[in-house]
Design an enzyme around this catalytic site. Structure first.
Site, mmCIF file in Angstrom:
data_model
loop_
_atom_site.group_PDB
_atom_site.id
_atom_site.type_symbol
_atom_site.label_atom_id
_atom_site.label_comp_id
_atom_site.label_asym_id
_atom_site.label_seq_id
_atom_site.Cartn_x
_atom_site.Cartn_y
_atom_site.Cartn_z
ATOM 1 N N HIS A 107 0.872 -1.184 0.000
ATOM 2 C CA HIS A 107 0.000 0.000 0.000
ATOM 3 C C HIS A 107 0.908 1.233 0.000
ATOM 4 O O HIS A 107 2.027 1.182 0.535
ATOM 5 C CB HIS A 107 -0.843 -0.047 1.277
ATOM 6 C CG HIS A 107 -1.911 0.984 1.368
ATOM 7 N ND1 HIS A 107 -1.664 2.275 1.760
ATOM 8 C CD2 HIS A 107 -3.243 0.908 1.132
ATOM 9 C CE1 HIS A 107 -2.802 2.949 1.765
ATOM 10 N NE2 HIS A 107 -3.772 2.144 1.389
ATOM 11 N N ASP A 129 3.028 -4.653 7.831
ATOM 12 C CA ASP A 129 1.793 -3.889 7.711
ATOM 13 C C ASP A 129 0.645 -4.875 7.922
ATOM 14 O O ASP A 129 0.360 -5.706 7.047
ATOM 15 C CB ASP A 129 1.741 -3.245 6.315
ATOM 16 C CG ASP A 129 0.430 -2.523 6.057
ATOM 17 O OD1 ASP A 129 -0.527 -2.716 6.823
ATOM 18 O OD2 ASP A 129 0.362 -1.767 5.058
ATOM 19 N N GLN A 188 -4.514 -5.400 6.876
ATOM 20 C CA GLN A 188 -5.489 -6.328 6.305
ATOM 21 C C GLN A 188 -5.385 -7.724 6.902
ATOM 22 O O GLN A 188 -6.039 -8.644 6.414
ATOM 23 C CB GLN A 188 -5.295 -6.406 4.766
ATOM 24 C CG GLN A 188 -5.480 -5.093 4.045
ATOM 25 C CD GLN A 188 -6.933 -4.610 4.018
ATOM 26 O OE1 GLN A 188 -7.858 -5.332 4.385
ATOM 27 N NE2 GLN A 188 -7.144 -3.377 3.589
ATOM 28 N N LYS A 244 -10.606 -0.875 10.421
ATOM 29 C CA LYS A 244 -10.800 -2.065 9.573
ATOM 30 C C LYS A 244 -11.129 -3.285 10.416
ATOM 31 O O LYS A 244 -11.311 -4.377 9.897
ATOM 32 C CB LYS A 244 -9.523 -2.323 8.757
ATOM 33 C CG LYS A 244 -9.226 -1.230 7.726
ATOM 34 C CD LYS A 244 -8.019 -1.617 6.908
ATOM 35 C CE LYS A 244 -7.387 -0.443 6.196
ATOM 36 N NZ LYS A 244 -8.146 0.015 5.039
ATOM 37 N N CYS A 263 -4.703 2.437 -3.740
ATOM 38 C CA CYS A 263 -3.444 2.923 -3.148
ATOM 39 C C CYS A 263 -2.315 1.912 -3.347
ATOM 40 O O CYS A 263 -1.462 1.739 -2.453
ATOM 41 C CB CYS A 263 -3.602 3.264 -1.665
ATOM 42 S SG CYS A 263 -4.833 4.525 -1.357
#
Ligand code: C6P
Length: 421
Positions: free
Chosen positions: A132, A212, A215, A238, A378
């Site tokens: 991202h 990261d 997700q 999220k 993104c």
């Protein structure tokens, strides 16, 4: 259990879960709301909405400052939320959990505070082609400032990381590699990356790893010990929590050695006119008034997910993903990106349909009450890799059902029929 090896058969009672989300009873015109954009932001259960409401109605006050009762209550609830988040990701020490505004701010914190202190001219930061922008641009800015080099692990045609190419990068740059920044799950392809392997190989050349988790943390069991990384960044919104709150987890010794990111109130021990000393962890990295209510509500979101069971969350999504992959592949003219099986991915489906522009597709789906995202998500370097400018993207979470995938498929068939003329 790690996200990439989850084989649990635990299940969710989706009817009961849906009843907890007031927005899912909404309609779009005369159509039921079919929310398939949880990778962008999840919906919120009643318990999270109530926690925010309760905070603002009953004990809203600044934390770590007041010596009156509602401020003490707010401070206790804020620190309890930190404890819940630490437990949720298997962190041994609450001080390793820093509240930020989200994944983006967490990564910027590391790029600036750690990067400026540790990266020198000629050093190397390794990213991946599927990151991202939040896990690219901060490194680019820092690398330009420090005279460092950015290298990227390429992505294969099936949307996996090319680990042989990664090995070649590590062999070429060796001890000059200072940090590897990798997403646990691609927000565009849904690929679950083997981050433990990536981190182990990074450590072998003396590099740190930042994962990261935007997700991944919402979608299955994630334990920082199992990941083997040094930093983990993720966002509250999220994972059923509010917007404006996120987390940076980092190993205590590394965080302690880092200079602060933002300067201001709350992050100091003592301030004189020309210099200051800094607070201990975690306050050193939480300058200014924090998003107290949002942090408390994020803690409630972790309670909610824990009660569902993160293995059940993962199993539900894996089943739904297998169903969606079959349904989408049956649509003529649809090209689906990412790994072929549900085991290797989460519930994120990026696709193109004939030569219909993804924005047109999303608008037609919206007429049927189906919410999907369209664009580059993104991840422009990843779009470049596949020769695309945009895709449509559907994504699922704990409250989605096979019937909603059917609605998506029917809406896509309708879009095809419209563009057939
Ligand atoms: N992806 C999406 O629709 P923030 O905006 O700071 O909460 O999260 C940024 C971010 C970082 N990494 C990954 C892997 C992400 O998916 C995101 C957010 C959203 O895909 C909005 S662009």
């Amino acid at each position: 259990m790690a996200l990439d090896t989850a084989a649990s058969t635990a299940t969710l009672d989706v009817v009961a879960v849906r009843a907890d989300f007031p927005i899912l009873g909404e309609t779009v015109g005369d159509k039921p709301l079919t929310y398939l954009d949880s990778a962008a932001s999840s919906q919120k259960p009643e318990a999270v909405i109530r926690a925010l409401d309760d905070y603002y109605r009953r004990y809203n006050a600044n934390v770590h400052r007041g010596i009156y009762q509602i401020s003490e209550r707010a401070t206790a609830a804020y620190e309890e939320a930190r404890h819940k988040v630490a437990r949720f990701i298997g962190a041994a020490d609450n001080r390793e959990v820093i509240f930020t505004r989200g994944t983006t701010e967490s990564i910027n914190l590391v790029a600036y505070a750690w990067g400026r202190a540790n990266v020198r001219q000629g050093d190397v930061i390794i990213v991946t082609e599927m990151e991202h922008h939040s896990n690219l641009v901060p490194w680019q800015i820092m690398a330009q400032e420090r005279g460092a080099l950015i290298e990227a692990i390429p992505v294969t045609d099936e949307g996996r990381l090319d680990l042989e190419a990664y090995d070649r990068l590590l062999a070429r740059h060796g001890g000059r590699v200072k940090l590897v920044a990798v997403t646990h799950v691609s927000n565009t392809l849904g690929t679950v990356n083997p981050v433990r392997e990536v981190a182990d190989r990074a450590r072998a050349v003396g590099a740190l790893t930042l994962v990261d988790g935007a997700q991944s943390v919402p979608h299955g069991p994630v334990n920082v010990g199992d990941l083997g990384c040094d930093f983990l960044a993720f966002s509250g919104h999220k994972m059923l929590g509010p917007m404006g709150i996120g987390v940076l987890w980092g190993k205590r010794a590394i965080l302690e050695a880092m200079p602060p990111f933002n300067g201001g109130g709350s992050m100091i021990k003592r301030v004189a006119l020309k210099e200051s000393t800094y607070a201990d962890l975690p306050n050193k990295f939480e300058a200014g008034t924090p998003s107290t209510g949002d942090a408390i509500a994020l803690g409630v979101a972790t309670d909610y997910l824990t009660a569902l069971g993160m293995e059940a969350v993962r199993a539900h999504e894996r089943d739904l993903t297998a169903y969606a992959l079959d349904r989408l592949r049956a649509i003529g003219g649809l090209t689906l990106y990412g790994p072929p099986t549900a085991e290797e991915r989460t519930g994120v489906f990026s696709f193109t349909l004939d030569d219909i522009h993804p924005h047109d597709l999303a608008s037609i789906l919206d007429e049927d009450g189906v919410c999907v995202r369209a664009g580059h998500h993104c991840t422009q370097p990843l779009m470049d890799r596949f020769g695309l400018t945009a895709t449509a993207r559907a994504s699922v979470y704990v409250y989605n059902t096979p019937e909603e995938i059917d609605r998506l498929a029917a809406a896509l068939e309708r879009a095809k029929a419209i563009f057939a003329f």
